[in-house]
Scaffold this motif. Structure first.
Motif, PDB file in Angstrom:
ATOM      1  N   ARG A   1      -6.875   1.826   5.175  1.00 24.52           N
ATOM      2  CA  ARG A   1      -5.772   1.706   4.210  1.00 24.52           C
ATOM      3  C   ARG A   1      -4.698   2.738   4.557  1.00 24.52           C
ATOM      4  O   ARG A   1      -4.308   3.541   3.731  1.00 24.52           O
ATOM      5  CB  ARG A   1      -6.291   1.935   2.785  1.00 24.52           C
ATOM      6  N   LYS A   2      -4.227   2.695   5.801  1.00 23.27           N
ATOM      7  CA  LYS A   2      -3.258   3.700   6.268  1.00 23.27           C
ATOM      8  C   LYS A   2      -2.021   3.753   5.382  1.00 23.27           C
ATOM      9  O   LYS A   2      -1.489   4.825   5.099  1.00 23.27           O
ATOM     10  CB  LYS A   2      -2.830   3.406   7.709  1.00 23.27           C
ATOM     11  N   GLY A   3      -1.532   2.584   4.974  1.00 23.97           N
ATOM     12  CA  GLY A   3      -0.335   2.549   4.134  1.00 23.97           C
ATOM     13  C   GLY A   3      -0.542   3.316   2.849  1.00 23.97           C
ATOM     14  O   GLY A   3       0.345   4.062   2.394  1.00 23.97           O
TER      15      GLY A   3
ATOM     16  N   SER B   1      -1.051   5.397  20.055  1.00 23.40           N
ATOM     17  CA  SER B   1      -1.473   6.195  19.558  1.00 23.40           C
ATOM     18  C   SER B   1      -2.898   6.136  19.551  1.00 23.40           C
ATOM     19  O   SER B   1      -3.445   5.181  20.002  1.00 23.40           O
ATOM     20  CB  SER B   1      -0.542   6.937  18.769  1.00 23.40           C
ATOM     21  N   ALA B   2      -3.363   7.122  18.885  1.00 22.74           N
ATOM     22  CA  ALA B   2      -4.800   7.204  18.825  1.00 22.74           C
ATOM     23  C   ALA B   2      -5.241   6.842  17.435  1.00 22.74           C
ATOM     24  O   ALA B   2      -4.447   6.748  16.511  1.00 22.74           O
ATOM     25  CB  ALA B   2      -5.251   8.617  19.175  1.00 22.74           C
ATOM     26  N   ARG B   3      -6.577   6.665  17.242  1.00 23.27           N
ATOM     27  CA  ARG B   3      -7.061   6.375  15.909  1.00 23.27           C
ATOM     28  C   ARG B   3      -6.896   7.608  15.071  1.00 23.27           C
ATOM     29  O   ARG B   3      -7.149   8.732  15.491  1.00 23.27           O
ATOM     30  CB  ARG B   3      -8.543   6.004  15.977  1.00 23.27           C
ATOM     31  N   TRP B   4      -6.467   7.421  13.792  1.00 24.41           N
ATOM     32  CA  TRP B   4      -6.362   8.547  12.881  1.00 24.41           C
ATOM     33  C   TRP B   4      -7.748   8.849  12.329  1.00 24.41           C
ATOM     34  O   TRP B   4      -8.041   9.889  11.917  1.00 24.41           O
ATOM     35  CB  TRP B   4      -5.381   8.222  11.746  1.00 24.41           C
TER      36      TRP B   4
ATOM     37  N   ASP C   1       0.822  -1.207   0.000  1.00 25.16           N
ATOM     38  CA  ASP C   1       0.000   0.000   0.000  1.00 25.16           C
ATOM     39  C   ASP C   1       0.860   1.262   0.000  1.00 25.16           C
ATOM     40  O   ASP C   1       0.514   2.264  -0.636  1.00 25.16           O
ATOM     41  CB  ASP C   1      -0.923  -0.002   1.220  1.00 25.16           C
ATOM     42  N   LEU C   2       1.971   1.240   0.726  1.00 27.11           N
ATOM     43  CA  LEU C   2       2.870   2.392   0.726  1.00 27.11           C
ATOM     44  C   LEU C   2       3.372   2.689  -0.691  1.00 27.11           C
ATOM     45  O   LEU C   2       3.368   3.842  -1.144  1.00 27.11           O
ATOM     46  CB  LEU C   2       4.056   2.137   1.650  1.00 27.11           C
ATOM     47  N   VAL C   3       3.787   1.644  -1.379  1.00 27.17           N
ATOM     48  CA  VAL C   3       4.288   1.809  -2.748  1.00 27.17           C
ATOM     49  C   VAL C   3       3.163   2.265  -3.673  1.00 27.17           C
ATOM     50  O   VAL C   3       3.353   3.144  -4.525  1.00 27.17           O
ATOM     51  CB  VAL C   3       4.913   0.496  -3.240  1.00 27.17           C
ATOM     52  N   ALA C   4       1.976   1.680  -3.500  1.00 34.06           N
ATOM     53  CA  ALA C   4       0.841   2.052  -4.342  1.00 34.06           C
ATOM     54  C   ALA C   4       0.458   3.512  -4.135  1.00 34.06           C
ATOM     55  O   ALA C   4       0.137   4.231  -5.092  1.00 34.06           O
ATOM     56  CB  ALA C   4      -0.345   1.142  -4.045  1.00 34.06           C
ATOM     57  N   GLY C   5       0.492   3.979  -2.869  1.00 34.46           N
ATOM     58  CA  GLY C   5       0.168   5.371  -2.594  1.00 34.46           C
ATOM     59  C   GLY C   5       1.115   6.318  -3.299  1.00 34.46           C
ATOM     60  O   GLY C   5       0.698   7.322  -3.899  1.00 34.46           O
ATOM     61  N   THR C   6       2.407   6.008  -3.248  1.00 35.98           N
ATOM     62  CA  THR C   6       3.388   6.825  -3.962  1.00 35.98           C
ATOM     63  C   THR C   6       3.137   6.776  -5.464  1.00 35.98           C
ATOM     64  O   THR C   6       3.332   7.775  -6.177  1.00 35.98           O
ATOM     65  CB  THR C   6       4.809   6.336  -3.647  1.00 35.98           C
ATOM     66  N   GLY C   7       2.690   5.622  -5.951  1.00 31.23           N
ATOM     67  CA  GLY C   7       2.385   5.485  -7.375  1.00 31.23           C
ATOM     68  C   GLY C   7       1.262   6.404  -7.816  1.00 31.23           C
ATOM     69  O   GLY C   7       1.317   6.995  -8.901  1.00 31.23           O
ATOM     70  N   TYR C   8       0.223   6.554  -6.985  1.00 35.52           N
ATOM     71  CA  TYR C   8      -0.866   7.466  -7.342  1.00 35.52           C
ATOM     72  C   TYR C   8      -0.378   8.909  -7.414  1.00 35.52           C
ATOM     73  O   TYR C   8      -0.853   9.689  -8.240  1.00 35.52           O
ATOM     74  CB  TYR C   8      -2.004   7.355  -6.324  1.00 35.52           C
ATOM     75  N   LEU C   9       0.553   9.247  -6.539  1.00 38.13           N
ATOM     76  CA  LEU C   9       1.126  10.591  -6.581  1.00 38.13           C
ATOM     77  C   LEU C   9       1.826  10.816  -7.926  1.00 38.13           C
ATOM     78  O   LEU C   9       1.657  11.862  -8.564  1.00 38.13           O
ATOM     79  CB  LEU C   9       2.113  10.766  -5.431  1.00 38.13           C
TER      80      LEU C   9
END
Length: 273
Positions: free
Chosen positions: A203-205, A270-273, A3-11
């Protein structure tokens, strides 16, 4: 990690979209330029008065000798300005989206059309859209501000406060920045802000992978202005796949993860985002 990689891909995909549609990139620059002028003045004032604020906030150190008074107040000034920068990153997007609501509505609609169509225009009057955007932004920013205060306090911890805490702070800021950037496309789908937060927490990643590089890039003067149109376009593509409008989200994310090494953004990134 996927998901981290996919998020960067959308950028990267968003920046490529505006690179192929130069007229819309220029169109999306207008509200960002207006907001930049306002924020430059605000940060300049903060830098000018930071020393006075540090002295006001630490009266107990008035009698301290050198170098301890200078170290304490210097640290306070550094943390205050760092907090102001992080807050400006988060609120820059919210204010720019608010100022440029008609601009980004048109940009998001164009991205949707180029990808096969999206939901119909909700048909709300402009004042109603601005009111909804303002309420949603305040809701998100109050949550983000709570984390900002926490990280500011933790910043006084030795070593950890100058290493681990800033790294976590950038990731949290990236999450909330993604919430802000997806607001236009989410609002077109009638998704309320609490539901948006729930979807992105699941989908935090993906959210962190999309937003954190932007947080880091936005710290460089003027970069936020040039990346903003592509960030909105990329957020729209992310929302399309997150909600299923752009095909099966899982398949698309896998494809983005496989191809991200070939994606080169058209602008420096932490807390919930």
């Amino acid at each position: 990690m996927r998901d981290l990689v996919a998020g960067t891909g959308y950028l990267g995909k968003g920046q490529r979209w505006v690179a192929r549609h130069g007229r819309w990139w220029g169109f999306g620059l207008i509200p960002a330029l207006i907001t930049l002028v306002l924020y430059a003045a605000a940060l300049g004032a903060l830098a000018f008065y930071a020393g006075d604020l540090a002295a006001w906030a630490t009266p107990f150190a008035d009698g301290w000798g050198s170098p301890w008074q200078g170290l304490l107040r210097g640290l306070f000034v550094a943390l205050l300005f760092a907090g102001g920068l992080l807050l400006s990153v988060l609120t820059f997007t919210a204010v720019t989206l608010l100022v440029g609501d008609p601009f980004y509505e048109a940009l998001v609609e164009q991205v949707e059309k180029s990808e096969g169509g999206g939901p119909p225009d909700p048909g709300l009057p402009l004042w109603r859209e601005l009111w909804i955007s303002l309420k949603d932004s305040v809701h998100v920013l109050v949550r983000a501000a709570g984390f900002g205060v926490l990280f500011f306090v933790l910043g006084f911890l030795p070593v950890v406060g100058q290493t681990v805490v800033p790294a976590i702070g950038f990731c949290v800021s990236g999450f909330f920045l993604t919430v802000e950037l997806t607001s236009v496309a989410m609002q077109r789908r009638g998704i309320p802000v609490r539901e948006r937060l729930r979807m992105l927490r699941g989908r935090k990643g993906l959210a962190v992978g999309f937003g954190t590089p932007l947080v880091l890039a936005f710290l460089v003067p003027f970069v936020a202005v040039f990346l903003m149109p592509g960030a909105v376009a990329g957020a729209t593509l992310l929302v399309r796949d997150l909600t299923g409008d752009g095909g099966a989200a899982g398949e698309e994310d896998a494809q983005v993860a496989d191809e991200v090494t070939a994606v080169q953004p058209s602008a420096p990134p932490s807390a919930r985002w």
